[in-house]
Design a protein around this motif. Structure first.
Motif, PDB file in Angstrom:
ATOM      1  N   HIS A  28      27.037 -11.283  38.628  1.00 38.41           N
ATOM      2  CA  HIS A  28      25.615 -11.712  38.291  1.00 38.41           C
ATOM      3  C   HIS A  28      24.771 -10.364  37.917  1.00 38.41           C
ATOM      4  O   HIS A  28      23.998 -10.523  37.186  1.00 38.41           O
ATOM      5  N   SER A  32      23.199  -8.582  35.110  1.00 44.02           N
ATOM      6  CA  SER A  32      21.486  -8.352  34.886  1.00 44.02           C
ATOM      7  C   SER A  32      21.301  -6.766  34.617  1.00 44.02           C
ATOM      8  O   SER A  32      20.427  -6.500  34.141  1.00 44.02           O
ATOM      9  N   TRP A 125      18.656 -15.305  32.914  1.00 47.69           N
ATOM     10  CA  TRP A 125      19.717 -14.740  33.640  1.00 47.69           C
ATOM     11  C   TRP A 125      18.950 -14.400  35.354  1.00 47.69           C
ATOM     12  O   TRP A 125      19.836 -14.925  36.156  1.00 47.69           O
TER      13      TRP A 125
END
Length: 146
Positions: A28, A32, A125
């Motif tokens: 994740h 990003s 996100w």
């Protein structure tokens, strides 16, 4: 005589640090960083275009295209992601084409369009991670009591 600091050695340490951190961050966080890098590259290209700095414009657009093609598009899981992955792939593919056109035509409106397409994805996100952390923080006391 030994010189403890040289630009070459500093550069080597920086590369090692980046490579090491890439192995320790979660997926994740990596996405990003890719989205942030993409937005930064597009913003840099826009500034370079406004200044008439052709080499910086070209290198920034190239960086943005590489982030899209080699980072974001390859990280999509088409099977698990379903429609969301397919939609993101379409947005990323469209963005690549627009960046290439913007580079060839020196068109700031196309660069701005890509920025406006990617920015909400980047924000969403980030929010997803925040919401996940908040849910985990709430769940921890419940799990501890059980």
């Amino acid at each position: 005589m030994f010189n403890a600091f040289t630009p070459r050695s500093a550069s080597a340490y920086q590369r090692i640090n980046v490579e090491t951190s890439m192995h320790t961050i979660d997926q994740h966080q990596l996405v990003s960083l890719l989205l942030e890098g993409l937005l930064q590259a597009v913003a840099t290209a826009r500034g370079a275009l406004a200044r008439g700095d052709v080499p910086t414009k070209c290198s920034s657009i190239t960086k943005a295209v590489r982030i899209l093609e080699e980072g974001l598009m390859t990280s999509l899981d088409q099977e698990a992601g379903g429609d969301i992955a397919a939609n993101l792939e379409a947005v990323y593919d469209y963005s690549v084409r627009r960046l290439i056109q913007a580079n060839a035509r020196n068109d700031d409106a196309m660069l701005q369009e890509v920025y406006r397409l990617i920015e909400p994805i980047s924000q969403a996100w980030k929010e997803m991670k925040k919401n996940n952390h908040a849910a985990n923080d709430v769940a921890q006391p419940v799990l501890a009591e059980a």
